[in-house]
Design a protein around this motif. Structure first.
Motif, PDB file in Angstrom:
ATOM      1  N   THR A   1       0.835  -1.202   0.000  1.00 19.89           N
ATOM      2  CA  THR A   1       0.000   0.000   0.000  1.00 19.89           C
ATOM      3  C   THR A   1       0.867   1.249   0.000  1.00 19.89           C
ATOM      4  OG1 THR A   1      -0.127  -0.278   2.382  1.00 19.89           O
ATOM      5  CG2 THR A   1      -2.018  -0.998   1.111  1.00 19.89           C
ATOM      6  N   LYS A   2       0.338   2.253  -0.670  1.00 16.37           N
ATOM      7  CA  LYS A   2       1.008   3.556  -0.727  1.00 16.37           C
ATOM      8  C   LYS A   2       0.769   4.299   0.578  1.00 16.37           C
ATOM      9  CE  LYS A   2      -0.346   4.316  -5.382  1.00 16.37           C
ATOM     10  NZ  LYS A   2      -0.915   5.190  -6.379  1.00 16.37           N
ATOM     11  N   PRO A   3       1.711   5.049   1.099  1.00 12.69           N
ATOM     12  CA  PRO A   3       3.089   5.159   0.599  1.00 12.69           C
ATOM     13  C   PRO A   3       3.944   4.008   1.114  1.00 12.69           C
ATOM     14  CG  PRO A   3       2.772   6.614   2.477  1.00 12.69           C
ATOM     15  CD  PRO A   3       1.473   5.906   2.268  1.00 12.69           C
ATOM     16  N   PHE A   4       4.920   3.587   0.306  1.00 14.91           N
ATOM     17  CA  PHE A   4       5.782   2.496   0.755  1.00 14.91           C
ATOM     18  C   PHE A   4       7.248   2.931   0.661  1.00 14.91           C
ATOM     19  CE2 PHE A   4       6.804   1.855  -3.614  1.00 14.91           C
ATOM     20  CZ  PHE A   4       5.609   2.019  -4.294  1.00 14.91           C
ATOM     21  N   THR A   5       8.081   2.300   1.453  1.00 11.74           N
ATOM     22  CA  THR A   5       9.507   2.630   1.394  1.00 11.74           C
ATOM     23  C   THR A   5      10.179   1.771   0.328  1.00 11.74           C
ATOM     24  OG1 THR A   5      10.123   0.913   2.951  1.00 11.74           O
ATOM     25  CG2 THR A   5       9.540   3.075   3.886  1.00 11.74           C
TER      26      THR A   5
ATOM     27  N   GLU B   1      10.454  -1.802   1.509  1.00 12.67           N
ATOM     28  CA  GLU B   1       9.201  -2.566   1.420  1.00 12.67           C
ATOM     29  C   GLU B   1       8.992  -3.074  -0.006  1.00 12.67           C
ATOM     30  OE1 GLU B   1       6.574   0.408   2.993  1.00 12.67           O
ATOM     31  OE2 GLU B   1       6.313  -0.666   4.876  1.00 12.67           O
ATOM     32  N   LEU B   2       9.231  -2.194  -0.950  1.00 11.73           N
ATOM     33  CA  LEU B   2       9.065  -2.578  -2.350  1.00 11.73           C
ATOM     34  C   LEU B   2      10.015  -3.722  -2.704  1.00 11.73           C
ATOM     35  CD1 LEU B   2       7.987  -1.954  -5.284  1.00 11.73           C
ATOM     36  CD2 LEU B   2      10.018  -0.539  -5.552  1.00 11.73           C
ATOM     37  N   LEU B   3      11.299  -3.536  -2.382  1.00 17.47           N
ATOM     38  CA  LEU B   3      12.284  -4.538  -2.773  1.00 17.47           C
ATOM     39  C   LEU B   3      12.034  -5.881  -2.091  1.00 17.47           C
ATOM     40  CD1 LEU B   3      15.665  -2.628  -3.041  1.00 17.47           C
ATOM     41  CD2 LEU B   3      14.336  -3.722  -4.851  1.00 17.47           C
TER      42      LEU B   3
END
Ligand SMILES: Nc1ncnc2c1ncn2[C@@H]1O[C@H](COP(=O)(O)OP(=O)(O)OP(=O)(O)O)[C@@H](O)[C@H]1O
Ligand SMILES: [Mg+2]
Length: 449
Positions: free
Chosen positions: A107-111, A114-116
């Motif tokens: 979920t936005k916003p993500f760091t 978190e994405l990787l």
């Protein structure tokens, strides 16, 4: 998959260019090969050409939503995972997403972390599943390419090999056999996949324009050249240029193409300064280039330069059951375009389709299926719905309108292909000696070595 490069391929889909760029930068820095699309339609087109490991899509997009894209991927691509980015975490949305086979969502916003970590998690699962499924076995088909026949499996193998090598490729084969599709497959399976694929039909550009179209021109090079302009070779830098109908070029143009192939140098029209480009050339022809060389209308040195890797697309009539696979494929595609249920084909219609000679190959089959899907009212397609020329092709099946030499040549070729091109075996089966076989092959313009 990804025979040429070991990098995992991620496609990011978002209608917001800022987010798209941010994610692309992060993933590329982490060592992934990243492709982007600003909408689902563009993403679906890319997915047809490029084998992608993971699709990361925004949930909310105008026109087609991320959920619809996820559904498309699940229904059409077994070997691709989907991850969703959502700004509105709702139980309902999550349930729907998971039902559609979405592996994960953030979920936005993500760091960046978190994405990787989400991406790594998904790709690990994917890798484990691939290993469990087929060990080291290669998939039989390439993206967008239909075919399970022996002849096509050989072609897929050749395409994979060609993709991994940097050399020039020459693709031969009758009209409509999929030469351009093969050229695209080579590009998108190669390490150049993220750079442009630039197709050019040499026959459709007038001779006097071709040079400046290909190599560009400098300001003042000719009347009307008010600005410098780059050509297709500069556009394709880092990627692949596809020279279709290569035999339609003049001898003068052939000399210029030879220079590019030899040292990667081009001269813009009106400039004496060479420029270097990094472009792989894939060329295609439906003519017999060797014969053109003999008649001195095609340069022999260019022929040898082009002919480093040769792929010959087999005619459709030599692809066994592929005709019916293609019929089903195109029926599904055109029914979807028209928003209709997929039609069924009666046995009689299938027999006619399977027995037809297909002089126009896959292109002709595609057109025939499109026409019957458009024209047929009900959802069952039977013999009377097929074009009349095909219905009366029973006579053609009996081959009474063909020359003996044609029938003989075709028979020899099919025996050769059945024994993996082993001339000794083929001569035995045909009841002739090797020398006679070689002479016949020569007479029919088939390679004799
Ligand atoms: N094996 C295949 N599976 C699915 N679609 C195919 C296949 N082969 C060809 N097609 C489709 O058939 C059409 C003709 O293919 P393509 O343009 O690549 O042929 P070609 O050999 O370049 O023809 P031409 O010599 O007329 O230029 C295209 O729409 C292509 O997508
Ligand atoms: Mg073509």
């Amino acid at each position: 998959m990804a025979a040429a490069s070991e990098k995992e391929r991620v496609l990011v889909v978002d209608d917001a260019p800022d987010t798209l760029e941010l994610i692309q930068r992060n993933l590329a820095a982490a060592g992934y090969q990243v492709f982007t699309a600003t909408g689902a339609a563009e993403a679906i087109r890319l997915l047809e050409d490029i084998p992608i490991d993971l699709v990361i899509t925004d949930l909310k997009m105008p026109q087609v939503s991320g959920l619809d894209l996820a559904r498309h991927v699940r229904e059409n691509l077994k070997d691709t995972e989907v991850m969703m980015i959502t700004g509105y975490p709702t139980i309902q949305g999550a349930v729907t997403a998971v039902k559609l086979g979405v592996q994960d969502y953030i979920t936005k916003p993500f760091t960046d972390e978190e994405l990787l970590s989400a991406v790594q998690r998904i790709l690990q699962v994917l890798k484990a599943r691939r290993n469990a499924q087929n060990g080291s076995e290669q998939p039989l088909t390439l993206a967008g390419f239909i075919g399970e026949s022996r002849a096509m499996r050989d072609v897929f193998q050749e395409i994979r090999k060609a993709a991994a090598a940097p050399a020039t490729v020459l693709i031969g084969g009758e009209s409509g056999t999929g030469k351009e599709l093969a050229a695209r497959a080579i590009h998108y399976a190669s390490p150049r996949a993220a750079a442009p694929f630039v197709p050019i039909n040499c026959g459709s550009i007038p001779e006097n324009l071709l040079e400046s179209e290909l190599f560009g021109h400098v300001k003042g090079a000719f009347t009307g050249a008010t600005e410098s302009r780059a050509g297709f070779f500069q556009t394709a830098d880092g990627g692949t240029i596809f020279l279709d109908e290569i035999s339609d070029t003049s001898l003068a143009m052939q000399a210029k193409l030879l220079r590019v192939l030899e040292n990667g140098e081009i001269y813009m029209v009106g400039s004496a300064r060479p420029r270097t480009v990094d472009v792989r050339v894939v060329a295609a022809t439906n003519k017999d280039l060797r014969a053109l060389v003999k008649n001195k209308v095609f340069r022999e040195d260019l022929f040898f330069r082009l002919n480093v890797i040769t792929i010959t697309m087999p005619p459709l009539r030599e692809r066994e059951n592929d005709v019916l696979l293609l019929v089903a494929h195109f029926a599904k595609k055109f029914a979807a375009e028209l928003g209709r249920p997929i039609p069924r084909f009666a046995d009689g219609a299938l027999r006619v389709l399977a027995g037809y000679h297909w002089p126009g190959n896959v292109r002709e089959l595609e057109n025939v299926v499109q026409r019957v899907v458009v024209m047929t009212e009900g959802d069952l397609i039977d013999v009377p719905d097929l074009p009349s020329a095909m219905r009366f092709s029973a006579a053609r099946d009996a081959h009474w309108d063909r020359k003996l030499s044609e029938v003989e040549a075709e028979h020899i070729r099919s025996v050769l292909s059945a024994v993996g091109n082993n001339k000794t075996r083929a001569a035995e089966i045909l009841g002739i000696d090797r020398k006679t076989l070689r002479e016949k092959l020569k007479a029919y313009g088939t390679d004799a070595d």
